[in-house]
Design a protein around this motif. Sequence first.
Motif, PDB file in Angstrom:
ATOM      1  N   THR A   1     108.608 -95.513  48.288  1.00 33.95           N
ATOM      2  CA  THR A   1     108.617 -96.739  47.485  1.00 33.95           C
ATOM      3  C   THR A   1     107.790 -97.799  48.212  1.00 33.95           C
ATOM      4  OG1 THR A   1     110.593 -97.622  48.562  1.00 33.95           O
ATOM      5  CG2 THR A   1     110.928 -96.191  46.624  1.00 33.95           C
TER       6      THR A   1
ATOM      7  N   ALA B   1     117.167 -88.304  39.092  1.00 33.31           N
ATOM      8  CA  ALA B   1     118.196 -89.241  38.635  1.00 33.31           C
ATOM      9  C   ALA B   1     119.448 -88.551  38.101  1.00 33.31           C
ATOM     10  CB  ALA B   1     117.615 -90.159  37.557  1.00 33.31           C
TER      11      ALA B   1
ATOM     12  N   ASP C   1     118.933 -94.995  38.367  1.00 30.02           N
ATOM     13  CA  ASP C   1     118.211 -94.361  37.264  1.00 30.02           C
ATOM     14  C   ASP C   1     116.720 -94.220  37.539  1.00 30.02           C
ATOM     15  OD1 ASP C   1     120.583 -94.188  35.828  1.00 30.02           O
ATOM     16  OD2 ASP C   1     120.273 -96.139  34.854  1.00 30.02           O
ATOM     17  N   ASP C   2     116.256 -94.743  38.658  1.00 26.72           N
ATOM     18  CA  ASP C   2     114.818 -94.737  38.943  1.00 26.72           C
ATOM     19  C   ASP C   2     114.411 -93.692  39.970  1.00 26.72           C
ATOM     20  OD1 ASP C   2     114.413 -96.920  37.219  1.00 26.72           O
ATOM     21  OD2 ASP C   2     115.002 -98.326  38.795  1.00 26.72           O
ATOM     22  N   THR C   3     115.370 -92.960  40.528  1.00 26.61           N
ATOM     23  CA  THR C   3     115.039 -91.967  41.546  1.00 26.61           C
ATOM     24  C   THR C   3     114.378 -90.749  40.904  1.00 26.61           C
ATOM     25  OG1 THR C   3     117.188 -90.867  41.410  1.00 26.61           O
ATOM     26  CG2 THR C   3     116.985 -92.722  42.953  1.00 26.61           C
ATOM     27  N   ARG C   4     113.726 -89.935  41.715  1.00 29.77           N
ATOM     28  CA  ARG C   4     113.008 -88.767  41.198  1.00 29.77           C
ATOM     29  C   ARG C   4     113.954 -87.739  40.605  1.00 29.77           C
ATOM     30  NH1 ARG C   4     109.124 -86.222  45.399  1.00 29.77           N
ATOM     31  NH2 ARG C   4     108.186 -85.365  43.513  1.00 29.77           N
TER      32      ARG C   4
ATOM     33  N   VAL D   1     113.425 -93.126  47.862  1.00 24.35           N
ATOM     34  CA  VAL D   1     114.395 -93.769  46.958  1.00 24.35           C
ATOM     35  C   VAL D   1     114.808 -95.145  47.471  1.00 24.35           C
ATOM     36  CG1 VAL D   1     115.257 -91.536  46.148  1.00 24.35           C
ATOM     37  CG2 VAL D   1     116.391 -92.665  48.058  1.00 24.35           C
TER      38      VAL D   1
ATOM     39  N   ARG E   1     115.554 -98.738  48.016  1.00 19.05           N
ATOM     40  CA  ARG E   1     115.659 -99.912  47.151  1.00 19.05           C
ATOM     41  C   ARG E   1     115.403 -99.620  45.671  1.00 19.05           C
ATOM     42  NH1 ARG E   1     113.097-105.076  50.513  1.00 19.05           N
ATOM     43  NH2 ARG E   1     114.420-104.867  52.372  1.00 19.05           N
ATOM     44  N   LEU E   2     115.617 -98.366  45.266  1.00 17.71           N
ATOM     45  CA  LEU E   2     115.535 -98.028  43.847  1.00 17.71           C
ATOM     46  C   LEU E   2     116.914 -98.048  43.221  1.00 17.71           C
ATOM     47  CD1 LEU E   2     113.054 -95.002  43.634  1.00 17.71           C
ATOM     48  CD2 LEU E   2     112.582 -97.414  43.178  1.00 17.71           C
ATOM     49  N   GLY E   3     116.963 -98.332  41.931  1.00 16.89           N
ATOM     50  CA  GLY E   3     118.211 -98.204  41.193  1.00 16.89           C
ATOM     51  C   GLY E   3     118.517 -96.740  40.944  1.00 16.89           C
TER      52      GLY E   3
END
Length: 281
Positions: free
Chosen positions: A165, A133, A128-131, A122, A124-126
């Motif tokens: 990522t 969410a 809403d972009d995580t596995r 996860v 540097r993911l936003g």
Amino acid sequence: MQTMERADWEPRAAAHAARVDALVAPHMARRASGVAHPVHDFLFTYYSQRPGQLRRWHPGWGTRLLDAADHDRLKGYADGTVTHDHVAAQRPLVESVHRLLSATASRPAHLGCFGMHEWAMVYRLGPDDTRHAAWPLRLGPAGTDTVVESHRITCSHFDAYRFFTPPARGLNVLRPTAGDRAEHEQPGCLHAGMDLYKHAFRLTPMIASELVADCFELARDIRLVDMRAAPYDLTSLGVEPLAVETATGKAEYAAAQRGFAERGAPLRARLVEACERLLAV
């Protein structure tokens, strides 16, 4: 070739089915209600074996079941037993599993990764972009990134590393690939322990189903710790966090790794032995 009368093998098949029913009942109830679970669904989505397949009992290569018409309708069976032709056709798989598990067993358990693989997935993911969410990050995105950046990332398992990522991949000390698993996997890795279940069911019906179920139970227990140590806040599901960003959490995680490595060792040895029997056919 051992021969088993129906009166002897049917109770074993029934006991195995009852054991699996108890293990998968919560998943089946959630599935019927359309309820997802980020921890336990993994055992039936990432791993491709369905509950019904896990439930079906097989004695393994070398045993002929009498009065077993249902088995004769299954792939690989004839006259109540797994056929020689099926074992021969599966030789490349058996060789691959044997090579990987033997290499893994030859190494000491490394206990210093502290579950950072889930954090690197996860990085540097936003939100809403995580596995997963639907569940928030326990420390928030910035706090999660800080944990990743402050640790030495040492993931040895390709099937975890491939979900990192892009910016996290460069932080990993190793560069495992699909083709060099046998050069990297080690018994302290939680994913290597869970994968004993994958290797076992891929060898079905050539190995006894009791061994497959033993590996499934280990995978179930490992998965819970794996996600307790993940960056998600799953307390609403009754999953208490294992705070691996702290010294106390690190010690608890390493102790869990050690325990799973000790539980996995005899299962890995049994799978290696089963492979050697099949390779001798």
